[in-house]
Motif scaffolding. Structure first.
Motif, mmCIF file in Angstrom:
data_model
loop_
_atom_site.group_PDB
_atom_site.id
_atom_site.type_symbol
_atom_site.label_atom_id
_atom_site.label_comp_id
_atom_site.label_asym_id
_atom_site.label_seq_id
_atom_site.Cartn_x
_atom_site.Cartn_y
_atom_site.Cartn_z
ATOM 1 N N GLY A 103 0.802 -1.212 0.000
ATOM 2 C CA GLY A 103 0.000 0.000 0.000
ATOM 3 C C GLY A 103 0.836 1.263 0.000
ATOM 4 O O GLY A 103 2.047 1.237 -0.220
ATOM 5 N N TYR A 104 0.168 2.383 0.244
ATOM 6 C CA TYR A 104 0.812 3.691 0.258
ATOM 7 C C TYR A 104 0.382 4.395 1.538
ATOM 8 O O TYR A 104 -0.761 4.837 1.669
ATOM 9 C CB TYR A 104 0.393 4.495 -0.975
ATOM 10 N N PRO A 156 -6.035 25.360 -6.054
ATOM 11 C CA PRO A 156 -5.152 25.689 -4.927
ATOM 12 C C PRO A 156 -5.502 24.907 -3.668
ATOM 13 O O PRO A 156 -6.669 24.630 -3.392
ATOM 14 C CB PRO A 156 -5.413 27.188 -4.722
ATOM 15 N N ILE A 157 -4.480 24.523 -2.924
ATOM 16 C CA ILE A 157 -4.688 23.879 -1.624
ATOM 17 C C ILE A 157 -5.100 24.959 -0.635
ATOM 18 O O ILE A 157 -4.372 25.931 -0.413
ATOM 19 C CB ILE A 157 -3.414 23.165 -1.150
ATOM 20 N N VAL A 158 -6.269 24.807 -0.031
ATOM 21 C CA VAL A 158 -6.780 25.817 0.889
ATOM 22 C C VAL A 158 -6.589 25.412 2.347
ATOM 23 O O VAL A 158 -6.696 26.249 3.238
ATOM 24 C CB VAL A 158 -8.269 26.103 0.614
ATOM 25 N N ALA A 159 -6.303 24.143 2.584
ATOM 26 C CA ALA A 159 -6.056 23.695 3.958
ATOM 27 C C ALA A 159 -5.329 22.360 3.923
ATOM 28 O O ALA A 159 -5.589 21.515 3.060
ATOM 29 C CB ALA A 159 -7.359 23.551 4.735
ATOM 30 N N SER A 160 -4.400 22.193 4.844
ATOM 31 C CA SER A 160 -3.718 20.917 5.050
ATOM 32 C C SER A 160 -4.008 20.478 6.477
ATOM 33 O O SER A 160 -3.577 21.138 7.431
ATOM 34 C CB SER A 160 -2.208 21.051 4.831
ATOM 35 N N LEU A 161 -4.778 19.408 6.604
ATOM 36 C CA LEU A 161 -5.270 18.993 7.908
ATOM 37 C C LEU A 161 -4.513 17.778 8.423
ATOM 38 O O LEU A 161 -4.256 16.837 7.660
ATOM 39 C CB LEU A 161 -6.763 18.660 7.816
ATOM 40 N N PRO A 162 -4.154 17.772 9.704
ATOM 41 C CA PRO A 162 -3.538 16.579 10.282
ATOM 42 C C PRO A 162 -4.595 15.514 10.543
ATOM 43 O O PRO A 162 -5.785 15.796 10.629
ATOM 44 C CB PRO A 162 -2.950 17.098 11.598
ATOM 45 N N ASP A 163 -4.174 14.272 10.641
ATOM 46 C CA ASP A 163 -5.064 13.167 10.986
ATOM 47 C C ASP A 163 -4.821 12.728 12.418
ATOM 48 O O ASP A 163 -3.695 12.828 12.926
ATOM 49 C CB ASP A 163 -4.816 11.951 10.082
ATOM 50 N N VAL A 164 -5.857 12.224 13.054
ATOM 51 C CA VAL A 164 -5.698 11.528 14.332
ATOM 52 C C VAL A 164 -5.162 10.136 14.040
ATOM 53 O O VAL A 164 -5.651 9.444 13.144
ATOM 54 C CB VAL A 164 -7.042 11.437 15.077
ATOM 55 N N LYS A 165 -4.153 9.721 14.756
ATOM 56 C CA LYS A 165 -3.603 8.372 14.557
ATOM 57 C C LYS A 165 -4.513 7.366 15.254
ATOM 58 O O LYS A 165 -4.283 6.981 16.401
ATOM 59 C CB LYS A 165 -2.170 8.295 15.080
ATOM 60 N N THR A 166 -5.552 6.929 14.546
ATOM 61 C CA THR A 166 -6.557 6.064 15.175
ATOM 62 C C THR A 166 -6.028 4.677 15.494
ATOM 63 O O THR A 166 -6.652 3.937 16.258
ATOM 64 C CB THR A 166 -7.794 5.941 14.274
ATOM 65 N N GLY A 167 -4.874 4.318 14.938
ATOM 66 C CA GLY A 167 -4.273 3.035 15.279
ATOM 67 C C GLY A 167 -3.217 3.147 16.350
ATOM 68 O O GLY A 167 -2.652 2.140 16.772
ATOM 69 N N GLY A 168 -2.941 4.373 16.784
ATOM 70 C CA GLY A 168 -1.883 4.580 17.762
ATOM 71 C C GLY A 168 -0.591 5.005 17.087
ATOM 72 O O GLY A 168 -0.499 5.073 15.852
ATOM 73 N N PRO A 169 0.440 5.302 17.875
ATOM 74 C CA PRO A 169 1.681 5.880 17.339
ATOM 75 C C PRO A 169 2.496 4.933 16.471
ATOM 76 O O PRO A 169 3.399 5.373 15.763
ATOM 77 C CB PRO A 169 2.452 6.267 18.606
ATOM 78 N N ASP A 170 2.208 3.640 16.512
ATOM 79 C CA ASP A 170 3.013 2.667 15.770
ATOM 80 C C ASP A 170 2.593 2.522 14.310
ATOM 81 O O ASP A 170 3.238 1.773 13.561
ATOM 82 C CB ASP A 170 2.948 1.301 16.447
ATOM 83 N N TYR A 171 1.522 3.191 13.912
ATOM 84 C CA TYR A 171 0.991 3.016 12.556
ATOM 85 C C TYR A 171 0.777 4.373 11.894
ATOM 86 O O TYR A 171 0.541 5.374 12.575
ATOM 87 C CB TYR A 171 -0.342 2.253 12.593
ATOM 88 N N PRO A 172 0.819 4.406 10.569
ATOM 89 C CA PRO A 172 0.486 5.647 9.877
ATOM 90 C C PRO A 172 -0.957 6.055 10.165
ATOM 91 O O PRO A 172 -1.778 5.232 10.572
ATOM 92 C CB PRO A 172 0.659 5.288 8.393
ATOM 93 N N SER A 173 -1.259 7.311 9.909
ATOM 94 C CA SER A 173 -2.642 7.760 10.080
ATOM 95 C C SER A 173 -3.564 7.072 9.095
ATOM 96 O O SER A 173 -4.722 6.766 9.406
ATOM 97 C CB SER A 173 -2.737 9.279 9.882
ATOM 98 N N ALA A 174 -3.063 6.845 7.884
ATOM 99 C CA ALA A 174 -3.918 6.269 6.849
ATOM 100 C C ALA A 174 -3.062 5.574 5.808
ATOM 101 O O ALA A 174 -1.846 5.787 5.711
ATOM 102 C CB ALA A 174 -4.771 7.349 6.190
ATOM 103 N N MET A 175 -3.724 4.750 5.026
ATOM 104 C CA MET A 175 -3.064 4.045 3.930
ATOM 105 C C MET A 175 -4.069 3.820 2.817
ATOM 106 O O MET A 175 -5.240 3.525 3.071
ATOM 107 C CB MET A 175 -2.500 2.698 4.405
ATOM 108 N N GLY A 176 -3.614 3.974 1.585
ATOM 109 C CA GLY A 176 -4.411 3.590 0.437
ATOM 110 C C GLY A 176 -3.789 2.383 -0.215
ATOM 111 O O GLY A 176 -2.564 2.219 -0.191
ATOM 112 N N MET A 177 -4.613 1.513 -0.789
ATOM 113 C CA MET A 177 -4.078 0.373 -1.517
ATOM 114 C C MET A 177 -5.124 -0.158 -2.484
ATOM 115 O O MET A 177 -6.327 0.090 -2.310
ATOM 116 C CB MET A 177 -3.601 -0.724 -0.570
ATOM 117 N N PRO A 178 -4.712 -0.876 -3.514
ATOM 118 C CA PRO A 178 -5.685 -1.485 -4.412
ATOM 119 C C PRO A 178 -6.505 -2.546 -3.674
ATOM 120 O O PRO A 178 -5.960 -3.341 -2.902
ATOM 121 C CB PRO A 178 -4.803 -2.125 -5.498
#
Length: 377
Positions: A69-70, A85-107
């Motif tokens: 994945g990505y 134009p990018i009007v906002a860059s928002l942080p994510d809550v790490k819903t899996g905790g600090p050991d995992y990325p905030s999100a992932m995309g994959m096929p």
């Protein structure tokens, strides 16, 4: 000792495969029945929040999924019109905790393949082209009938067979998915180098335009519109509609349109909503995942909630020594309020878009749900 020794799972989506992996690893004999002739490899991409990644780690599949994945952090909001134009860059809550990325995309196909291979290695026995046609049970066991022929007797049957669940209907649960009023066009395309996280565009001819990176060279893109009857639309017309509806969006959408015009397929579905009231089980048969709840992907929690269903159910079945009311009460207490909150929030976000409510606190609602999801199910 486990609460069950033999389990039949109906459906080979993420919830069914995750349940099968965990139970088989614990020594339970698992048979998985899928009506389709082979593992589903269609669809475009999928967005997975951190709480889903946490479950993949519990399954032992995280390393493979991370490689396929990505991973990314945060979300960009862009404006429609020239330059996007990018009007906002928002942080994510790490819903899996600090050991995992905030999100992932994959096929989606890659996710299905990885979970299938892990299930095979764990010892799950697969039966493709097997449509469940009847379920009968006693206090001690459940008999599954497939294509009119008895297929075995099990301690438990898990219905993980999607929003139009046969198992749900066979055990007398009458709750069914209802349309929310939105429809979505999806396509799977190449990833421009500038796309490094999910990006959304609000405004313009559709409710939401967006995309999510799914790999080094891939991403999926989508347009959310007012639900329409698109059943008569053929493949060429589907592509044309997605190209035309996206013309108001600049930036990476130029690359998406080029891929669509070059042959990338577009598909269309309606958003649905439902939540089965407690209990999700009838005796020794239980529904989980999309069979028990569905919601629009407005906060990307559909698959994570199915995975959490699988994780909690498997945990209880492995740790307890009886399939009794106490087990079911614990399962429902841990899952139904959480899944209900996700469904309600996802539907509300979409309804605010339909109503054109500019005063709605969408960010506050999304952040609040993310904080809830950050606490393990």
């Amino acid at each position: 000792m486990t609460a069950v020794n033999t389990v039949a799972i109906v459906g080979s989506g993420v919830a069914g495969l995750a349940t099968g992996i965990q139970l088989a690893k614990a020594g339970v004999q698992v048979d998985l029945f899928e009506a389709k002739p082979e593992l589903g490899t269609g669809g475009s991409g999928i967005s997975l929040q951190g709480n889903a990644l946490r479950v993949f780690d519990q399954l032992g599949a995280w390393d493979d999924i991370r490689a396929a994945g990505y991973a990314f952090e945060g979300l960009n909001l862009r404006a429609p019109g020239p330059g996007a134009p990018i009007v906002a860059s928002l942080p994510d809550v790490k819903t899996g905790g600090p050991d995992y990325p905030s999100a992932m995309g994959m096929p989606r196909a890659e996710l299905a393949r990885i979970l299938f291979e892990h299930a095979q290695r764990a010892g799950v026995r697969f039966h493709f082209g097997s449509r469940v046609t009847a379920i009968t049970q006693t206090d001690e066991a459940v008999e599954l009938v497939v294509d009119g022929t008895p297929a075995g007797t099990f301690d438990l049957v898990v219905g993980a067979d999607g929003i139009n669940s046969t198992v749900r209907e066979l055990i007398g649960i009458t709750t069914k998915p209802e349309p929310t009023g939105m429809g979505i066009w999806r396509t799977f395309v190449s990833r421009p180098a500038e796309v490094e996280r999910s990006e959304l565009y609000y405004g313009g001819p559709v409710y939401i335009a967006g995309y999510t990176p799914t790999g080094a060279n891939s991403m999926y893109a989508f347009l959310v519109e007012k639900a329409q009857d698109r059943t008569a639309v053929d493949a060429d017309e589907a592509t044309r509609i997605m190209v035309e509806e996206s013309r108001a969006y600049d930036g990476p959408w130029n690359s998406i349109r080029a891929d669509l015009e070059g042959g990338a397929a577009a598909n269309y579905t309606w958003f649905t909503k439902h939540i089965v009231d407690a209990p999700w089980n009838r005796g020794r048969v239980v529904v989980i995942g999309d069979a028990a709840h569905s919601c629009p992907p407005t906060i990307a929690q559909g698959a994570p909630q199915g995975l959490e269903d699988a994780a909690v159910l498997s945990e209880l079945l492995v740790e307890r020594d009886a399939l009794d009311q106490e087990l079911w009460d614990t399962f429902h207490a841990r899952r139904i309020p959480r899944a209900t909150a996700v469904v309600q929030a996802s539907v509300q976000l979409g309804q605010w878009q339909i109503d054109g409510d500019r005063d709605a606190d969408a960010g506050g609602l999304i952040f609040g749900i993310a904080q809830q999801m950050a606490v393990p199910a």
